[in-house]
Design a protein around this motif. Structure first.
Motif, mmCIF file in Angstrom:
data_model
loop_
_atom_site.group_PDB
_atom_site.id
_atom_site.type_symbol
_atom_site.label_atom_id
_atom_site.label_comp_id
_atom_site.label_asym_id
_atom_site.label_seq_id
_atom_site.Cartn_x
_atom_site.Cartn_y
_atom_site.Cartn_z
ATOM 1 N N ILE A 4 73.357 99.977 92.000
ATOM 2 C CA ILE A 4 73.964 101.171 92.593
ATOM 3 C C ILE A 4 72.869 102.194 92.867
ATOM 4 C CG2 ILE A 4 75.610 103.052 92.232
ATOM 5 C CD1 ILE A 4 77.205 101.225 90.413
ATOM 6 N N LEU A 5 72.961 102.852 94.023
ATOM 7 C CA LEU A 5 72.031 103.918 94.390
ATOM 8 C C LEU A 5 72.784 105.249 94.344
ATOM 9 C CD1 LEU A 5 69.191 104.662 95.411
ATOM 10 C CD2 LEU A 5 70.052 104.361 97.747
ATOM 11 N N ALA A 6 72.338 106.167 93.471
ATOM 12 C CA ALA A 6 72.961 107.479 93.344
ATOM 13 C C ALA A 6 72.137 108.514 94.108
ATOM 14 C CB ALA A 6 73.062 107.870 91.868
ATOM 15 N N VAL A 7 72.819 109.320 94.942
ATOM 16 C CA VAL A 7 72.122 110.279 95.811
ATOM 17 C C VAL A 7 72.684 111.684 95.558
ATOM 18 C CG1 VAL A 7 71.346 110.752 98.167
ATOM 19 C CG2 VAL A 7 72.072 108.434 97.541
ATOM 20 N N ASP A 8 71.845 112.571 95.070
ATOM 21 C CA ASP A 8 72.257 113.958 94.827
ATOM 22 C C ASP A 8 70.993 114.807 94.724
ATOM 23 O OD1 ASP A 8 73.312 116.409 93.871
ATOM 24 O OD2 ASP A 8 75.003 115.348 92.974
ATOM 25 N N ASP A 9 70.959 115.934 95.453
ATOM 26 C CA ASP A 9 69.753 116.759 95.412
ATOM 27 C C ASP A 9 69.700 117.626 94.157
ATOM 28 O OD1 ASP A 9 71.984 118.136 96.538
ATOM 29 O OD2 ASP A 9 70.654 119.782 97.107
ATOM 30 N N ASP A 10 70.811 117.755 93.439
ATOM 31 C CA ASP A 10 70.819 118.485 92.178
ATOM 32 C C ASP A 10 70.430 117.533 91.054
ATOM 33 O OD1 ASP A 10 72.273 119.343 89.554
ATOM 34 O OD2 ASP A 10 72.226 121.170 90.768
ATOM 35 N N HIS A 26 75.816 99.272 84.597
ATOM 36 C CA HIS A 26 75.296 99.034 85.939
ATOM 37 C C HIS A 26 73.801 99.330 86.015
ATOM 38 C CE1 HIS A 26 79.381 98.597 87.403
ATOM 39 N NE2 HIS A 26 79.700 99.749 86.812
ATOM 40 N N GLU A 27 73.130 98.693 86.959
ATOM 41 C CA GLU A 27 71.723 98.974 87.242
ATOM 42 C C GLU A 27 71.684 100.069 88.307
ATOM 43 O OE1 GLU A 27 67.729 96.729 89.016
ATOM 44 O OE2 GLU A 27 69.540 95.568 88.547
ATOM 45 N N VAL A 28 71.086 101.215 87.982
ATOM 46 C CA VAL A 28 71.203 102.393 88.847
ATOM 47 C C VAL A 28 69.825 102.968 89.163
ATOM 48 C CG1 VAL A 28 72.381 104.597 89.198
ATOM 49 C CG2 VAL A 28 73.342 102.925 87.617
ATOM 50 N N SER A 29 69.639 103.367 90.423
ATOM 51 C CA SER A 29 68.466 104.134 90.844
ATOM 52 C C SER A 29 68.966 105.440 91.434
ATOM 53 C CB SER A 29 67.657 103.370 91.893
ATOM 54 O OG SER A 29 67.209 102.136 91.381
ATOM 55 N N GLY A 30 68.205 106.524 91.253
ATOM 56 C CA GLY A 30 68.616 107.821 91.749
ATOM 57 C C GLY A 30 67.598 108.431 92.688
ATOM 58 N N VAL A 31 68.063 109.045 93.798
ATOM 59 C CA VAL A 31 67.196 109.748 94.751
ATOM 60 C C VAL A 31 67.846 111.076 95.114
ATOM 61 C CG1 VAL A 31 66.194 107.639 95.701
ATOM 62 C CG2 VAL A 31 68.264 108.588 96.731
ATOM 63 N N GLY A 32 67.066 111.968 95.754
ATOM 64 C CA GLY A 32 67.539 113.321 95.990
ATOM 65 C C GLY A 32 68.027 113.628 97.389
ATOM 66 N N ASP A 52 76.508 112.617 96.890
ATOM 67 C CA ASP A 52 77.149 113.912 96.980
ATOM 68 C C ASP A 52 77.415 114.230 98.458
ATOM 69 O OD1 ASP A 52 78.119 116.268 95.783
ATOM 70 O OD2 ASP A 52 76.331 117.344 96.414
ATOM 71 N N VAL A 53 78.527 114.919 98.733
ATOM 72 C CA VAL A 53 78.836 115.280 100.114
ATOM 73 C C VAL A 53 77.804 116.263 100.655
ATOM 74 C CG1 VAL A 53 80.491 116.489 101.587
ATOM 75 C CG2 VAL A 53 81.307 114.837 99.897
ATOM 76 N N VAL A 54 77.382 117.227 99.827
ATOM 77 C CA VAL A 54 76.447 118.263 100.272
ATOM 78 C C VAL A 54 75.023 117.848 99.920
ATOM 79 C CG1 VAL A 54 75.797 120.685 100.100
ATOM 80 C CG2 VAL A 54 78.213 120.025 99.912
ATOM 81 N N LEU A 55 74.239 117.527 100.967
ATOM 82 C CA LEU A 55 72.847 117.126 100.792
ATOM 83 C C LEU A 55 71.992 117.861 101.825
ATOM 84 C CD1 LEU A 55 73.264 113.233 100.448
ATOM 85 C CD2 LEU A 55 72.637 114.804 98.617
ATOM 86 N N PRO A 56 70.722 118.104 101.546
ATOM 87 C CA PRO A 56 69.859 118.766 102.535
ATOM 88 C C PRO A 56 69.517 117.836 103.703
ATOM 89 C CG PRO A 56 68.592 118.125 100.601
ATOM 90 C CD PRO A 56 70.024 117.842 100.276
#
Length: 401
Positions: A4-10, A26-32, A52-56
């Protein structure tokens, strides 16, 4: 679910999602950012994106639309306080309100996993035939060996890129018309070059030529490095492989002169030494052989050498590995190494199957503890009996004095 790829700028919100998912196994990677997410999706296969819905720069819904246009779309779960207006028009997207309820998250993950099971990817099962199988490749290295994937791309004359994640590193091997035109991230791509060159085919050859190295020499080093790396993965465990037909080569990309099958065969020869190879195959002497020849391309596209083609022709006439080696070498034990080498190459390419009676063997695993010891004469495959020699004619009787 898998990866799973998690995307959130916070950073705090992202860490919360990552920790929650990891706690669920789960195996998870996170990016901003969305751009980082697309980068990761281009380098490695993922089963789900949670954003996240709100991203830069690129919001979550725009990211979901771009993910939906990938060669192999990935489901997206968006997290937000307000449901996006255009959510229903974007495929493969679900929505969860923030703050996230862990129970609802589990239900969404279970639903996505069930959906993936009910609609298998084209490459999830099959006979390694045709372009549909190739573009559906995606899964563990054990199931989709990179050598077989690249050989399939070669014989189909395919365009695209094979992406490999192994040992914590990502590599991309791009092909056009079945020829390698780019490679990046391949460990040891220019091993031994002086001066040291980057693990990027285009940049490495450019730097080599600028330093005064003939381009033919740079090509040869890169072919050797790429072939050896791929050969080292034939019996590897861990990591993942996918094929992206939408990949386009970078500016300055060019085909390596060495054909893919020859490069792979030379890599196998470098990684799997003759003495050890013979001992390994001898242990499989009673295993039965069967051919798995492709019907998606003519023999002229396979790029296989004459010795290996002779071995292919012999397989239907014999039953076991030992019988094939005897038949192929005849009374010439000096041919043992090339015959066993041809058999090993066919196994790595997926053109022969082996059945030991206790289950199928894809490619024999070499025992590292045996590398230092070469087989004795008694360890070798018994050669076919030499034809009886013709007795010498008796000397004529001496003339009477």
């Amino acid at each position: 679910m898998g990866r799973i790829l998690a995307v959130d700028d916070d950073a705090l919100s992202r860490a919360t999602v990552v920790d929650t998912l990891r706690a669920l196994g789960h195996e998870v990677s996170g990016v901003g950012t969305g751009r980082e997410a697309l980068d990761w999706l281009a380098r490695a296969p993922f089963d789900l994106v949670i954003a996240d819905v709100v991203l830069p720069e690129m919001d979550g819904l725009d990211l979901a639309r771009r993910v939906a246009r990938l060669a192999v779309p990935v489901p997206v779960v968006l997290l937000g306080r307000v449901v996006p207006a255009d959510l229903r028009t974007t495929p493969h997207v679900a929505f969860l309100p923030k703050p996230v309820d862990p129970d609802k998250l589990v239900r969404v993950l279970d639903a996505e996993a069930a959906s993936r099971r009910s609609v298998p990817r084209p490459g999830a099962a099959g006979s390694w035939q045709g372009l549909e199988f190739l573009v559906g490749v995606g899964g563990p290295v054990e199931r989709f060996p990179p050598v077989r994937v690249l050989f399939l791309a070669h014989r189909l004359g395919a365009n695209g890129a094979m992406r490999v994640e192994h040992g914590g590193r990502f590599a991309v091997v791009g092909v056009r018309g079945g020829h390698v035109v780019h490679a990046v991230g391949v460990p040891g791509l220019f091993a031994g070059a002086s001066p040291p060159l980057p693990d990027d085919l285009v940049q490495g050859v450019g730097a080599a030529v600028a330093a005064g190295m003939p381009h033919e020499r740079a090509f040869a080093i890169a072919s050797h490095g790429l072939g050896a790396w791929l050969a080292a993965l034939v019996d590897a465990r861990g990591g993942s492989v996918s094929f992206d037909p939408a990949w386009t080569p970078p500016p300055g990309a060019f085909p390596l002169p060495e054909p893919v099958p020859r490069m792979l065969a030379r890599g196998l020869a470098a990684i799997r030494p003759d003495a050890l190879l013979e001992r390994t195959w001898r242990a499989l002497g009673t295993a039965t052989l069967s051919l798995r020849l492709p019907t998606d391309s003519p023999e002229s596209r396979w790029g296989i050498d004459a010795t290996t083609m002779r071995v292919i022709r012999l397989v239907p006439r014999v039953r076991t590995v030992e019988q094939l080696v005897r038949e192929a070498t005849g009374a010439d034990p000096a041919r043992m190494a090339e015959v066993v080498r041809a058999l090993d190459t066919l196994a790595a390419f997926g053109l022969v199957d082996l059945d030991t009676g206790r289950g199928e063997v894809r490619v024999p695993t070499l025992a590292a503890s045996q590398v230092a010891s070469s087989p004795s004469a008694s360890d070798r495959f018994p050669a076919a009996a030499a034809p009886p020699s013709t007795p010498a004619a008796p000397a004529p009787p001496a003339a009477a004095p």
